[in-house]
Every structure is written in C-alpha cells, then in structure tokens.
Design a protein around this motif. Structure first.
Motif, PDB file in Angstrom:
ATOM      1  N   ARG A 504       0.824  -1.212   0.000  1.00 59.09           N
ATOM      2  CA  ARG A 504       0.000   0.000   0.000  1.00 59.09           C
ATOM      3  C   ARG A 504       0.854   1.257   0.000  1.00 59.09           C
ATOM      4  O   ARG A 504       0.419   2.308  -0.459  1.00 59.09           O
ATOM      5  N   TRP A 517      -3.437  -4.114  -3.517  1.00 58.58           N
ATOM      6  CA  TRP A 517      -3.284  -4.494  -2.110  1.00 58.58           C
ATOM      7  C   TRP A 517      -4.560  -5.089  -1.530  1.00 58.58           C
ATOM      8  O   TRP A 517      -4.516  -5.949  -0.651  1.00 58.58           O
ATOM      9  N   TRP A 518      -5.747  -4.645  -2.047  1.00 58.69           N
ATOM     10  CA  TRP A 518      -6.996  -5.138  -1.464  1.00 58.69           C
ATOM     11  C   TRP A 518      -7.290  -6.587  -1.845  1.00 58.69           C
ATOM     12  O   TRP A 518      -8.233  -7.180  -1.316  1.00 58.69           O
ATOM     13  N   PHE A 521      -7.818  -9.448   0.890  1.00 58.73           N
ATOM     14  CA  PHE A 521      -9.103  -9.872   1.434  1.00 58.73           C
ATOM     15  C   PHE A 521      -9.681 -11.018   0.602  1.00 58.73           C
ATOM     16  O   PHE A 521     -10.301 -11.939   1.137  1.00 58.73           O
TER      17      PHE A 521
END
Length: 801
Positions: A504, A517-518, A521
């Motif tokens: 990030r 980066w997400w 999840f």
C-alpha cells in the motif's frame, strides 16, 4: 433395420471395480422424520446418452424392498400422491448368485434428463407376503407410514453407454441402446445401423448420505475424525501466533543502518550488504571493522554497528549506508577483521558468506566472496582477511552458486520450512505462508478421504506391481495424479495471490505483475471458503467410515504428509538446486541479494535526497536569512514613512473622478459603453484639468492641477501629429504642388515649422504655441509613444510618461 443387431463389447480388464458403500439406514430409525423412502440424488448430465445400473446388497437376505425413481424431480408415493417415473420390487427370490438386487434403466429412458432421484423402502412382513408371492401385481404397495429399516444395505451404481463414430469423426449414440445384460466386464449394445462402435463405463462415487451423517454425528462415535480436525486447527492457531510474533521480529530487522562513524560533511554514499552463513554458531557479537580500497581513494577504519538491533546473526542479511568524502572509484578489495570480543563460544566466531557494496550514485555493484570462518579455533584460525572484488570466474564457482540457491530455495521455496526461515525482506509473510500450508493440508485431507476407498482396492487387481507387502496399481497412480492436480490448482492460486500483493505504501511500475493491495481480502476469503468446505466433507466422510477405518486413513495421510515434508520436498529442492547450479553458472541473477536491493530502493532514494539536503542546507539557510533580512528592512522603510492621511487622499480622489453626486455621470453606475463614454466626456475630461472658479474666474497659476484645485498631476498625456515629407510628384503632363505618401519611419517629416505649418514667421505667437510646431522625439519628451490613426487618415502619437 427393422430388427436391431446385438453387439457385445468387452471392457478393459484392468478396470478396478470399487467396493459397495454401506448405507447405515438403521441408525435413522431413532431420528424423528417423516420420510417414506431413503432418497438419493444422482447427476446424469452427459453430452451422450447413458444407462444407469443399480446394485443393492442387503445384509439380511430375507428382506424385501420397494424401489422407486423420478427424473429431475422428487418422487412421491403415498395414498394421495403418485408421482414417479418407475418402480420395482426387490424380493428374496430375485437375488443373484452374488446376493445382489440389480436394476437397470437404459439410455433411451435417461436421454434428455439431468438427474435422477431414487428411493428405497423396506417392506414389512404383510407387504412382503402380498407382493412377492403375486407375480401379476401391477401397482406398488402404498403406505403413509415412515420407513423403518431393520437391516442396513450396501449400494453401488455405475453407468454405461454405446457410441459410434460418424462421418465427422464425432462420437454419437443415435440408434444405439444399452442392453440389460450389461455388467462390469462387458456392454450389451443393440444397434439399428452398422458403423465403428465403442462402449463407455464410469464408476460414479457414491454421494455423501447426509441423513446418515446428521443422524450419526455423535462425538463419541467419531472421536478420531473430530479430534483430527480439532488438533489440526489448534496447531494452526499456535503456528499463527508464532508466525505473527516472528513477523514483528522480522520488521525490526528491516531498515538500512547508517554507519555510526559517518561524518556529516561526507556526501558520497555506498550501500553495504553483509551476508552471514547458516552454519551453527555462524553469528557473532564481536566488533567487526573493515577498510574499502578503490582506484581513487580508500576509507579509514570503519565499524559495522547498530545501536537499535542485533546484527551479524546466523543467517542474517544486514544492510548499511557508508558515507565518504568523495568517490573511491572502482573498488579493488576489502580488508575486514573482528576483535573476538563476543561473549561465549557461540558468539565469538563468525562465518561470512559474502559482501555486496553498491555505489548509490552510479548504482554499480561489487561482490566480495568470503565463504570462510573468522575464528581462532576454526578453519584456518584467521580473524582478518582481504577479500578481492569477485570477477566473472569467482561468481561462477559451483560452491558459491550452490550456497546461494540452496539457502534461498529452502528458506523461501519450501512452503513449510519458510514459516521458520522466511527472508525478512520478502513481502510474503509468515502468517500468510502458514495459512497457505494449512489450506493445502485440509484440501489434501479432503481429496484423500474421498478417494480412500478406491485407492485401497488396488491390492485386489491382478495388474499391479508389488514389492513385498507394497502394491502399486495403475489406478492408485491415476488417483495420486488426480489428487496432486486438484491440490496444485488452489495452491498456485492462493500462493501467487499472497506473493504478488502490491504494498500500500510502495509505488511500483504499472507493468509489474502485481495484484492490488486489497486482493489480500480475496485471498483470505478464498482460504476460509476452501478450509470450511474441506472440514465439512472430511467430517461427513469420516462419519460414514467407522472409527477403525478413519484411524487407518489418518495413519496413511499423516505418514504421507511427513514423508513429503521431511524427505520428498527437501530432496526435490536439493536436486533442483544442484541442477541449476550446474546448468546456469553463467547466470548472475542473485535473488537473495536482489530481494534486499529492490526492497530498499525507495529508502535509498530518500537517503540520497536527505544527503543532498545535508550537503546544501547551510548555503540555503544563509540565503533564506539574507532574504528575510532584506524584506524586513524594506518593509520598515516603506511602512515607517507612510502618511496617515493616505486613505483620506485616496477617498477624496475617488469622489472627484467617480462623480457619484451626479446621477447622469456616476462612474459606479456604469453598465454600458455609452455610459462609459458619457462619463469620460462630461466628467473625467473636465476634472483632469483645473476649471474656472465658482465665480467664473480663470484658474490662474493652477497649471497641472486637477479640478479640485489642490492635487497636482505628476504627468499627463501628450498627443503629437505625425507628418510625411512634402515632395513633388512627377506625373506626365500634369504638375501638382504637393502630395502625401503613406506614413512610415523612413519618410517621417522632421522639419521645424512655424505656427500654421509655415516656413516663415507671419506673426508673433507665444513660446508655448511656437514650441508645439517644433519636432521632438519620444526620447526628447522622455515618454513612451503609442501610434494611432484618426478616421480621416490623420496619424498621431500618444505619449505617456
């Protein structure tokens, strides 16, 4: 053909028939339910038509059963609803020599359907007597009582098909029907045409009997499977806590350490990376000193030290920043030694693998290979060495390449080992590695328990390879390959999702193959889904097994798991490492070093910027202070002599020129161009010069004053007429006195005239009038000129001071 031809096609003799699966239906008698039949679902979706073969083996051969089915829907049979596609009775008289009840649905009946739901009910003694003894019965026995099985049964289902090749070399099943004599060893086909034939045979794994699972999900009956899942989960939690703790320790190891003996005035920077070996007691607490020698200069004695963290530990990679007054040029060698002051035998010696020094200005790298002990009791007992810069020959040495690749492969390539030896600079954290390991372990457990029955039947095949008590069959090999492929796909997906996550904070190239980066999840969500599904099916299949069978399965999977981690994977890594060391000796790709060099790239840019600021900050501060002093003095001079009546003066001037008291000439109410010209002609022009007094007296001695008679103009606009030279025009047969040509700077008339543009004095005029007819340049008037042209063609200069 009016009569179909019967064709018998033998099957592959190597096909292993899987065992029948026990249906523990008696345990459901104690469970509250309202089901009339023990129902099962079977998916029969296929591009080619298939037949379905049912084989039921009762544990009590004296019992009779009612079998019903319906395609694509739930079959219902009671006193009020009769919704079935077929039925049959299984009576003891119908048992085969293998004590089996068999039922067959041909491919013409299944064509066009996606699924079949079938049910079985045990007949009571009255129903059995009324139906099994009556050969002419045309309807099934009907009851509204829920089923009550007094004995369990075993079930096996397989499908068959008859196919031919059409003219396009495509398999078809038109005109072919599977016969009722089809069995495990041959297929009976009836055909209405002749062509090239083949048959298909697929063993369908029995679906999980969820009714049985829910009815027998007691912990005490299935201790092995429950404790297995619980223990694996507890081990995962413990390893996650350990991995999180080590990740925090790894973050403390990161960071480039400026050497404590760097001088503030030294602005030429080098990055030094020191690699300590993995051998036992390879780390040291002693003070390490060195001198770097180059073509242009050499450093004074420098010390590797860090007051914030421990350095030069076993397997450690420690980066430093060294500042020198100027460039050392091309580096030649490094003289390095240590003082043997470490406490204890494990901290006094030091094994140095190699050193990388990078010039941060030119980004050139220099390798210094050691691969030696610094110790008084080991190797050659030296504590001081001279390391020459490595050339191409030294970089291609087998021992050097092997040590680099072996360490990197074990610490990063082996997923389980990397939980304990992961490189600190790698973005793939220990927590993520631990999660991936247990996801893959649960998937392996799930696939192994689903194929356990098939793989254990390999010993009965005549086509097997045996080594004493060890049997290896083709089916076992195929099952092993299938399991590995199914494990490989999610392992690649999850591991690559974690490995290629973009930081990030760190900016990367848009062309790099990194996920946003997400996506972390998504990765963790996928892990939770895979583990959850695997646990559900592992427990369900374990409940269907008895506890003894589950223990055998657990022993087999644990032995395979530990042998893979301890023997198979390390041997594979060592073999590949040796192979790469032999085959790629010309490759200078140092992943271990590049990982650190790339990780600190952004930090090094900040270091260089900080160094540049340190180099120039003094002169910048001096310049800033000089400008601050200058502005302060300027403001003091300006504002100290400011007239307090300046506001009143400005306000008075606005009232004079804006003329807000006259409605027709108020500047503040101008809205159109006509209003503006009206204000110029009737207000501004009159107020720019002193006019008559209130009693019509002329404004004597007020030349240069505005109409308020108190304020004076500093300067004013002057308009000068521009003239061209008067010359005779030579025109044939016609004489003209004068003519005028277009004005330009070359034919400008600069003659001094008398009033009336005459060359002689006719009468006496005042000096002001006479001076107006004298030629003057804009430099003489000390004004800036702007050339304009009147509508009549008269050109003039408008001068402003």
């Amino acid at each position: 053909m009016s009569h179909p031809i019967e064709i018998i096609i033998p099957r592959d003799p190597n096909i292993i028939i899987p065992p029948m699966i026990l249906q523990n239906v008696t345990s459901m008698n104690s469970t509250p339910h309202n089901q009339l039949f023990d129902l099962h679902y079977l998916n029969i979706t296929s591009s080619l038509s298939i037949s379905i073969h049912f084989e039921i083996q009762p544990l009590n051969t004296s019992l009779a059963y009612l079998f019903i089915y319906k395609f694509d829907q739930l079959p219902q049979l009671n006193t009020s609803i009769n919704s079935i596609d077929g039925w049959t009775l299984f009576c003891p008289l119908n048992l085969t020599n293998e004590t089996l009840y068999k039922y067959f649905i041909n491919n013409q009946q299944t064509s066009g359907h996606q699924s079949i739901i079938y049910g079985l009910r045990e007949l009571n003694s009255t129903e059995m007597m009324n139906t099994c003894s009556n050969t002419l019965i045309s309807s099934p026995p009907i009851t509204d009582q829920r089923f009550n099985f007094t004995s369990n049964y075993q079930l096996r289902i397989y499908t068959s098909g008859c196919y031919y090749l059409d003219k396009n070399n495509q398999w078809k099943s038109d005109g072919l029907t599977v016969g009722p004599l089809t069995n495990h060893y041959e297929t009976q086909c009836f055909s209405t045409h002749l062509t090239s034939f083949a048959s298909g045979f697929v063993i369908l794994p029995e679906l999980i009997n969820w009714n049985y699972v829910f009815a027998n999900a007691d912990f005490m009956k299935n201790k092995t499977i429950y404790l297995t899942v619980i223990c694996v989960s507890v081990i995962y939690i413990i390893l996650i806590i350990y991995a999180r703790f080590k990740d925090k320790k790894d973050s403390e190891k990161l960071g480039v350490t400026p050497l404590p003996d760097n001088h503030q005035s030294d602005q030429y920077l080098y990055q030094i990376i020191v690699f300590t070996g993995q051998q036992q007691n390879a780390g040291t607490n002693s003070n390490v000193h060195f001198i770097v020698y180059g073509d242009n200069d050499e450093t004074h004695i420098r010390t590797l030290a860090d007051s914030q963290r421990r350095i030069l530990q076993r397997g450690g990679i420690d980066p430093f920043i060294m500042a020198v007054p100027k460039s050392l040029g091309l580096l030649n060698y490094v003289r390095i030694w240590y003082d043997n002051t470490g406490q204890g035998s494990s901290s006094s010696s030091w094994f140095l693998k190699y050193i990388i020094i990078r010039d941060l200005q030119t980004m050139e790298k220099f390798y210094f290979i050691s691969q030696c002990w610094f110790a008084v009791e080991k190797d050659d007992e030296k504590i001081e060495r001279i390391l020459f810069v490595a050339g191409d020959v030294e970089k291609q040495q087998f021992s050097y390449i092997l040590s680099k690749k072996a360490y990197h492969s074990i610490s990063d390539g082996h997923l389980w080992f990397s939980i304990f030896s992961r490189p600190p600079s790698n973005q793939f954290t220990r927590v993520q590695r631990c999660t991936c390991c247990f996801v893959l372990f649960f998937i392996s457990m799930f696939l192994n328990i689903m194929y356990y029955d098939l793989s254990t039947e390999g010993k009965t095949s005549t086509y097997s390879l045996s080594f004493g008590s060890l049997y290896i069959t083709r089916q076992q090999v195929i099952i092993g390959i299938i399991v590995e492929l199914f494990v490989l796909i999610p392992s690649l997906l999850i591991v690559q999702l974690f490995r290629r996550l973009q930081s990030r904070k760190k900016q990367v190239s848009p062309f790099s193959l990194l996920f946003p980066w997400w996506c972390i999840f998504i990765a963790y969500g996928l892990c939770i889904i895979l583990v959850g599904l695997s646990i559900i099916f592992i427990i369900a299949r374990g409940i269907e097994f008895d506890d003894d069978k589950t223990q055998k399965w657990l022993i087999s999977i644990l032995s395979g798991f530990f042998s893979s981690i301890i023997f198979t994977q390390p041997l594979k890594i060592i073999g590949l490492t040796i192979c790469f060391a032999f085959c790629y000796q010309n490759s200078y790709d140092d992943k271990e070093a590049n990982e650190y060099l790339d990780y600190y790239e952004e930090y090094l840019h900040l270091v260089k910027k900080k160094s540049l600021f340190t180099y120039r900050h003094r002169s910048m501060i001096k310049e800033i202070l000089f400008y601050v002093c200058f502005i302060t003095v300027l403001y003091i001079i300006i504002y100290s002599n400011r007239d307090l009546n300046s506001f009143l003066q400005v306000n008075h001037s606005r009232k004079v020129f804006f003329n807000s008291r006259q409605i027709n000439c108020d500047y503040t109410k101008i809205t159109t161009i006509d209003d503006y010209w009206n204000w110029l002609e009737n207000s501004f022009v009159g107020n720019i010069r002193a006019q008559q007094w209130y009693n019509n007296d002329p404004p004597r001695n007020l030349s240069g004053f505005i109409n308020d008679k108190s304020n004076r103009l500093i300067s004013w606009a002057t308009m000068r007429q521009l003239r061209v030279k008067s010359t005779l025009c030579q025109v044939q047969n016609e004489i003209t006195s004068t003519c005028q040509y277009g004005y330009n700077f070359y034919n400008e008339d600069k003659y001094f005239y008398e009033p009336g543009w005459k060359n002689e004095i006719i009468q006496n005029y005042s000096s002001a009038i006479s001076q107006s007819f004298q030629y003057s340049t804009s430099e003489d008037l000390n004004k800036y000129g702007y050339i304009g042209e009147h509508d009549a063609g008269l050109r003039f200069d408008l001068f402003f001071l």
